[in-house]
Design a protein around this motif. Structure first.
Motif: not given
Length: 135
Positions: A39, A45-48, A50-51, A56-57, A121, A123
């Motif tokens: 970014n 990002s935390i989504e990245q 997780e992917q 999962k967070r 959060e 992961v």
């Protein structure tokens, strides 16, 4: 032509060929940036995460920082040490002498970030959930 001249010619030709191939097939800096998909402030990002990890967070309740890359937090009601992934700061060297240069500053920075965070959060990385230091 001397043998040394032939060796130099072969070596130079190989280097020139390698550079030419890199220029033709290598990624440009813009493509590299797109590949990492960071970014605006250069973070992932935390989504990245997780992917990439498939994990999962979960919420973390920050308690304290041991140094710039290790904290204590409550996870599901249990106090645990957490080692921050991809963060490497100078060591505090507790019980071993003086802290390394900038260790205090790194610890203070981590404390400032986590104490002022609206939400923390985490992961788990792939592999074992703890390391040799039970973090």
């Amino acid at each position: 032509m001397k043998m040394q001249d032939i060796k130099t010619l072969i070596t130079s030709g190989t280097i020139i060929l390698a550079v030419a191939l890199y220029m033709i097939f290598g990624r440009s800096p813009a493509q590299e940036k797109d590949a990492t998909s960071t970014n605006q402030n250069g973070t992932i990002s935390i989504e990245q995460v997780e992917q990439k990890t498939g994990n999962k967070r979960f919420d973390v309740d920050y308690i304290k920082a041991y140094d710039g890359d290790t904290i204590q937090a409550t996870i599901n009601g249990k106090k645990q040490k957490i080692r921050l992934l991809m963060v490497d700061t100078p060591e505090m060297n507790y019980n071993k002498g003086e802290a390394q240069p900038y260790a205090e500053e790194a610890k203070d920075y981590t404390i400032k970030l986590l104490e002022h965070a609206k939400k923390v959060e985490a992961v788990y990385d792939v592999g074992p959930e703890t390391d040799n230091y039970d973090r």
